[in-house]
Write a protein that holds these residues in place. Sequence first.
Motif, PDB file in Angstrom:
ATOM      1  N   VAL A 240      -7.458   0.763  -6.954  1.00 44.13           N
ATOM      2  CA  VAL A 240      -6.498   1.702  -6.922  1.00 44.13           C
ATOM      3  C   VAL A 240      -5.862   1.731  -5.848  1.00 44.13           C
ATOM      4  O   VAL A 240      -4.746   1.841  -4.954  1.00 44.13           O
ATOM      5  N   MET A 241      -6.759   2.054  -5.097  1.00 47.20           N
ATOM      6  CA  MET A 241      -6.867   1.553  -3.259  1.00 47.20           C
ATOM      7  C   MET A 241      -5.932   1.623  -2.848  1.00 47.20           C
ATOM      8  O   MET A 241      -5.222   1.240  -1.551  1.00 47.20           O
ATOM      9  N   ASN A 242      -6.344  -0.094  -3.443  1.00 48.95           N
ATOM     10  CA  ASN A 242      -5.797  -0.878  -2.541  1.00 48.95           C
ATOM     11  C   ASN A 242      -4.293  -1.093  -2.625  1.00 48.95           C
ATOM     12  O   ASN A 242      -3.749  -2.301  -1.390  1.00 48.95           O
ATOM     13  N   ALA A 243      -3.663  -1.198  -3.995  1.00 52.49           N
ATOM     14  CA  ALA A 243      -2.948  -0.660  -4.444  1.00 52.49           C
ATOM     15  C   ALA A 243      -2.170   0.277  -3.823  1.00 52.49           C
ATOM     16  O   ALA A 243      -0.634  -0.355  -3.604  1.00 52.49           O
ATOM     17  N   SER A 244      -2.651   1.373  -3.557  1.00 50.06           N
ATOM     18  CA  SER A 244      -1.968   2.509  -2.796  1.00 50.06           C
ATOM     19  C   SER A 244      -2.018   2.423  -1.708  1.00 50.06           C
ATOM     20  O   SER A 244      -0.760   1.975  -0.372  1.00 50.06           O
ATOM     21  N   GLU A 245      -2.526   1.196  -1.259  1.00 52.84           N
ATOM     22  CA  GLU A 245      -2.582   1.004   0.546  1.00 52.84           C
ATOM     23  C   GLU A 245      -1.374  -0.007   0.965  1.00 52.84           C
ATOM     24  O   GLU A 245      -0.535  -0.318   1.947  1.00 52.84           O
ATOM     25  N   PHE A 246      -0.910  -1.589  -0.078  1.00 49.94           N
ATOM     26  CA  PHE A 246      -0.393  -1.947  -0.095  1.00 49.94           C
ATOM     27  C   PHE A 246       0.712  -1.456  -0.453  1.00 49.94           C
ATOM     28  O   PHE A 246       2.140  -2.370   0.550  1.00 49.94           O
ATOM     29  N   VAL A 247       0.943  -0.778  -1.468  1.00 54.90           N
ATOM     30  CA  VAL A 247       2.476  -0.361  -1.681  1.00 54.90           C
ATOM     31  C   VAL A 247       2.695   0.786  -0.322  1.00 54.90           C
ATOM     32  O   VAL A 247       3.992   0.494   0.121  1.00 54.90           O
ATOM     33  N   LYS A 248       2.001   1.648   0.388  1.00 54.58           N
ATOM     34  CA  LYS A 248       2.387   2.332   1.313  1.00 54.58           C
ATOM     35  C   LYS A 248       2.682   1.552   2.556  1.00 54.58           C
ATOM     36  O   LYS A 248       3.880   1.523   3.848  1.00 54.58           O
ATOM     37  N   ASN A 249       2.318   0.567   2.749  1.00 51.40           N
ATOM     38  CA  ASN A 249       2.174  -0.112   4.384  1.00 51.40           C
ATOM     39  C   ASN A 249       3.804  -1.342   4.219  1.00 51.40           C
ATOM     40  O   ASN A 249       3.484  -1.872   4.867  1.00 51.40           O
ATOM     41  N   ASN A 250       3.611  -1.740   2.462  1.00 54.27           N
ATOM     42  CA  ASN A 250       4.566  -2.789   2.513  1.00 54.27           C
ATOM     43  C   ASN A 250       6.014  -2.163   1.110  1.00 54.27           C
ATOM     44  O   ASN A 250       6.650  -3.057   0.978  1.00 54.27           O
ATOM     45  N   ALA A 251       6.235  -1.181   2.003  1.00 54.18           N
ATOM     46  CA  ALA A 251       7.286  -0.807   0.840  1.00 54.18           C
ATOM     47  C   ALA A 251       8.999  -1.725   0.996  1.00 54.18           C
ATOM     48  O   ALA A 251       9.055  -2.094  -0.377  1.00 54.18           O
ATOM     49  N   PRO A 252       9.022  -2.199   2.320  1.00 49.78           N
ATOM     50  CA  PRO A 252      10.592  -2.261   2.502  1.00 49.78           C
ATOM     51  C   PRO A 252       9.648  -4.294   1.376  1.00 49.78           C
ATOM     52  O   PRO A 252      10.985  -4.037   0.789  1.00 49.78           O
ATOM     53  N   LEU A 253       9.181  -4.490   1.557  1.00 47.50           N
ATOM     54  CA  LEU A 253       8.748  -5.511   1.515  1.00 47.50           C
ATOM     55  C   LEU A 253       8.550  -5.746  -0.444  1.00 47.50           C
ATOM     56  O   LEU A 253       8.982  -6.268  -1.070  1.00 47.50           O
ATOM     57  N   VAL A 254       7.918  -4.950  -0.395  1.00 44.06           N
ATOM     58  CA  VAL A 254       8.007  -4.161  -1.982  1.00 44.06           C
ATOM     59  C   VAL A 254       9.740  -4.206  -2.924  1.00 44.06           C
ATOM     60  O   VAL A 254       9.845  -4.652  -4.022  1.00 44.06           O
ATOM     61  N   ALA A 255      10.338  -3.801  -2.065  1.00 44.21           N
ATOM     62  CA  ALA A 255      11.683  -3.182  -2.717  1.00 44.21           C
ATOM     63  C   ALA A 255      12.026  -5.001  -2.917  1.00 44.21           C
ATOM     64  O   ALA A 255      13.069  -4.978  -3.288  1.00 44.21           O
TER      65      ALA A 255
END
Length: 439
Positions: A240-255
């Motif tokens: 869960v924490m790794n997923a959170s860190e990925f979403v927070k640090n790569n929000a533009p990439l995810v979008a």
Amino acid sequence: MAKFAYIAVDAAGKETRGTIEAPNQAQAVAKIRSQNLFPTAIGMTGGDSSGGGSKAAAPTAGGKKAGTKKAGLSMEIKLPKFMRGKVKQKDLTTLTRQLATLVDAGLPLLRGLHVLQRQTPNPALKEALTGMCDAVEGGSTFSESLQNFPKIFNNLYVNMVRAGEAGGVLEVVLNRLAEFAEKAEKIKNKVKGAMVYPIVVLCAAVGITTFLLYAVIPKFKDIFDDLLEGKELPAVTLFVMNASEFVKNNAPLVAGIIVGIIILFNLFAKMKTGAFILDTVKLHMPVFGTLIRRTAIARMMRTLGTLLASGVPVLQALVIVRDTSGNAVIAKAIQNVHDSVKEGESMTNPLAASKVFPPMVISMVEVGEETGAISDMLTRVADTYDDEVDNAVAGLTSVIEPMMIMLLAVIVGTIVVAMFMPMIKIIEGFGGGAGGGIS
């Protein structure tokens, strides 16, 4: 100052009538637009404000005065295309029903079109009716005038009207069109209604998960780093924490990935092969496939039955049904039926070979061909499948609701458990403070 009568619409397309005083017509138009209105017709109704001028009738929606042509300036103002709006199926159905009533009552077609043109509030439909009136006045047939507006009146509509004109039963065909549109809209609304709940729950799940991953989990991570002093975290917490860190640090990439997937999916769906593959998947989906299949069959059978009952030749009717089916698999099956009928064969064999239509449908079509009552039989099949769609929607709703609740509970519950497992270790560590360490 002169006084001007005007007809205008607002941003929602609602018609407004009134009068306004201005030195000239251009300033009158400017004053009307300053009120967030868009004039469609304007005409001078009198002289100065003291009333010294002669009165002229107010303009109608088409820009013509209802009275004499003596005095007064009249001008029609066309709205920008983006302000004209779209013609909803409900508005088109109402128009068709009203025109059928007027023609059935003995009113000439042209006069009926003028009546509807004056009273319709939809700017796009008003413009279409104005063009249709001009075309009919110029000697065109009603079906030919409809062809000038393909975005409003599709091939199904135009060909049924043409058949009605040829057979002298235009009012009957218009009533059939209205009934067809009403039943199709009814089924469409039921399917949409069944999808509202799962879409809302799914959006809520995505929103809650994104908020937790982006705003809440990082705070827990700081707490765990301080209190656990580098001790190993449970696997679910790390995930869960790794997923959170990925979403927070790569929000533009995810979008960007999400937008890219949507664009690629739409491009794939527009390709002939892609559309066929996707429609095949839709028809065989475990939960929604039955509903999609029944809806497509009901639509196809009702369309074909309505066309044949209105006097449209069978080959032409099959082409129209193929083009309006909305499903590449159904369209291919209809094309095979068309080729078979063109060679003098029956509809039954290609329908059975497509493996899309249930045996009951094939049997009823076969009976309809043998008895010469194919249009009635197709309509009965459509009515039967309309009832089955109702049952499928009810069953689907009862199944989806608990499934979506469970999905939301699993997502949120997993995150909560992942955060509380390390908290238990911390609490146990504080409880064993006499021992001096965290076990």
